[in-house]
Design a protein around this motif. Structure first.
Motif, PDB file in Angstrom:
ATOM      1  N   SER A 192      61.553 -18.187  44.884  1.00 24.93           N
ATOM      2  CA  SER A 192      60.488 -18.298  45.886  1.00 24.93           C
ATOM      3  C   SER A 192      60.560 -19.645  46.597  1.00 24.93           C
ATOM      4  N   LEU A 193      60.836 -20.686  45.831  1.00 27.62           N
ATOM      5  CA  LEU A 193      60.969 -22.017  46.421  1.00 27.62           C
ATOM      6  C   LEU A 193      62.138 -22.049  47.405  1.00 27.62           C
ATOM      7  N   ALA A 194      63.254 -21.474  47.008  1.00 31.06           N
ATOM      8  CA  ALA A 194      64.421 -21.445  47.892  1.00 31.06           C
ATOM      9  C   ALA A 194      64.114 -20.689  49.183  1.00 31.06           C
ATOM     10  N   LEU A 195      63.413 -19.563  49.081  1.00 26.96           N
ATOM     11  CA  LEU A 195      63.043 -18.784  50.271  1.00 26.96           C
ATOM     12  C   LEU A 195      62.097 -19.565  51.170  1.00 26.96           C
ATOM     13  N   ALA A 196      61.128 -20.252  50.565  1.00 21.63           N
ATOM     14  CA  ALA A 196      60.185 -21.058  51.355  1.00 21.63           C
ATOM     15  C   ALA A 196      60.922 -22.164  52.098  1.00 21.63           C
ATOM     16  N   ARG A 197      61.892 -22.772  51.427  1.00 19.59           N
ATOM     17  CA  ARG A 197      62.658 -23.844  52.069  1.00 19.59           C
ATOM     18  C   ARG A 197      63.546 -23.306  53.185  1.00 19.59           C
ATOM     19  N   ARG A 198      64.131 -22.138  52.939  1.00 11.71           N
ATOM     20  CA  ARG A 198      65.007 -21.551  53.956  1.00 11.71           C
ATOM     21  C   ARG A 198      64.231 -21.229  55.228  1.00 11.71           C
ATOM     22  N   SER A 199      62.998 -20.745  55.061  1.00 15.38           N
ATOM     23  CA  SER A 199      62.179 -20.394  56.231  1.00 15.38           C
ATOM     24  C   SER A 199      61.337 -21.568  56.726  1.00 15.38           C
ATOM     25  N   GLU A 200      61.516 -22.732  56.089  1.00 12.16           N
ATOM     26  CA  GLU A 200      60.783 -23.947  56.437  1.00 12.16           C
ATOM     27  C   GLU A 200      59.267 -23.732  56.397  1.00 12.16           C
ATOM     28  N   ASP A 201      58.842 -22.953  55.413  1.00 12.47           N
ATOM     29  CA  ASP A 201      57.418 -22.715  55.191  1.00 12.47           C
ATOM     30  C   ASP A 201      56.920 -23.784  54.218  1.00 12.47           C
ATOM     31  N   ARG A 202      56.460 -24.893  54.775  1.00 17.74           N
ATOM     32  CA  ARG A 202      56.093 -26.044  53.946  1.00 17.74           C
ATOM     33  C   ARG A 202      54.919 -25.755  53.021  1.00 17.74           C
ATOM     34  N   TRP A 203      53.955 -24.951  53.459  1.00 15.88           N
ATOM     35  CA  TRP A 203      52.806 -24.642  52.595  1.00 15.88           C
ATOM     36  C   TRP A 203      53.258 -23.866  51.355  1.00 15.88           C
ATOM     37  N   ARG A 204      54.125 -22.861  51.544  1.00 15.36           N
ATOM     38  CA  ARG A 204      54.620 -22.104  50.392  1.00 15.36           C
ATOM     39  C   ARG A 204      55.514 -22.975  49.510  1.00 15.36           C
ATOM     40  N   GLU A 205      56.277 -23.843  50.132  1.00 15.39           N
ATOM     41  CA  GLU A 205      57.103 -24.780  49.368  1.00 15.39           C
ATOM     42  C   GLU A 205      56.205 -25.658  48.488  1.00 15.39           C
ATOM     43  N   TYR A 206      55.111 -26.140  49.065  1.00 14.45           N
ATOM     44  CA  TYR A 206      54.145 -26.970  48.342  1.00 14.45           C
ATOM     45  C   TYR A 206      53.569 -26.203  47.148  1.00 14.45           C
ATOM     46  N   LYS A 207      53.186 -24.945  47.370  1.00 14.93           N
ATOM     47  CA  LYS A 207      52.600 -24.147  46.286  1.00 14.93           C
ATOM     48  C   LYS A 207      53.641 -23.857  45.199  1.00 14.93           C
ATOM     49  N   CYS A 208      54.850 -23.515  45.578  1.00 15.24           N
ATOM     50  CA  CYS A 208      55.905 -23.244  44.588  1.00 15.24           C
ATOM     51  C   CYS A 208      56.197 -24.482  43.751  1.00 15.24           C
ATOM     52  N   LEU A 209      56.271 -25.628  44.392  1.00 12.58           N
ATOM     53  CA  LEU A 209      56.532 -26.865  43.664  1.00 12.58           C
ATOM     54  C   LEU A 209      55.386 -27.187  42.704  1.00 12.58           C
ATOM     55  N   THR A 210      54.152 -26.909  43.126  1.00 10.08           N
ATOM     56  CA  THR A 210      52.996 -27.133  42.257  1.00 10.08           C
ATOM     57  C   THR A 210      53.099 -26.263  41.011  1.00 10.08           C
ATOM     58  N   TRP A 211      53.425 -24.991  41.197  1.00  8.07           N
ATOM     59  CA  TRP A 211      53.544 -24.076  40.047  1.00  8.07           C
ATOM     60  C   TRP A 211      54.701 -24.478  39.141  1.00  8.07           C
TER      61      TRP A 211
END
Length: 197
Positions: A6-25
């Motif tokens: 999920s983190l990789a997908l968020a980074r690929r799509s440059e979705d910073r909010w999802r990246e933030y949530k994935c990193l938190t989890w």
């Protein structure tokens, strides 16, 4: 691991909010697994992403202070209280309840029952406001352990009846089934000179 994907997908799509949530989890997961070096690495990534999206990081501060507490850092108590104050100021009740219960669990194992009561009581109050059943159950179990620190901890019937429910987290089920054992204080053979009783 699905979170890493999920983190990789968020980074690929440059979705910073999802990246933030994935990193938190991921940071939280590493904390719960006592993989503190991995947790700290994720926390640093999280700070960088948070800065880009204008988010505060009081929960990151709390996780790092909790990890320091677990590893017997002398400044950990003060750092934890500072991080908890920032979570309160941010009115982040979910993460505040989690951090308070995590601290109370540590203090229970360390035999510091006043700290257990203080942190678990606040966790219960905060979690009840937002109806976080897992955190409510954990706080009740920890308060029960503190109240019964001279004997085996008992868990109230409401918590015990909820153990089998699938919507409880693994963390909550673990605490409910096996509350932290309070450390037993060993009495000294003679009073310490200079101390008044």
């Amino acid at each position: 691991m699905y979170l890493a994907r999920s983190l990789a997908l968020a980074r690929r799509s440059e979705d910073r909010w999802r990246e933030y949530k994935c990193l938190t989890w991921l940071a939280t997961l590493h904390f719960e697994m006592a993989r503190y070096a991995d947790m700290h690495a994720r926390c640093e990534e999280l700070r960088s992403v948070a800065a880009r999206i204008g988010e505060e990081t009081p929960f990151v501060d709390a996780l790092q202070a909790l990890a320091a507490l677990m590893t017997a850092d002398d400044a950990a108590d003060e750092a934890l209280e500072s991080a908890l104050a920032r979570l309160r100021a941010a009115d982040d009740k979910s993460y505040l309840a989690y951090a308070l219960n995590s601290a109370a669990s540590f203090y229970c194992r360390a035999g510091r029952m006043e700290q257990v009561r203080l942190h678990a009581s606040e966790a219960l109050t905060v979690a009840a406001k937002i109806r976080r059943r897992c955190e409510i159950a954990i706080a009740k179990a920890l308060l029960s352990a503190a109240a019964n620190s001279s004997s085996a901890p008992e868990i109230d019937d409401d918590c015990r009846a909820s153990i089998a429910l699938e919507d409880f987290s693994a963390r909550a089920r673990a605490v409910l089934r096996h509350p932290p054992e309070p450390a037993r204080r060993v009495p000294t053979a003679a009073p310490t000179p200079g101390l008044q009783t």
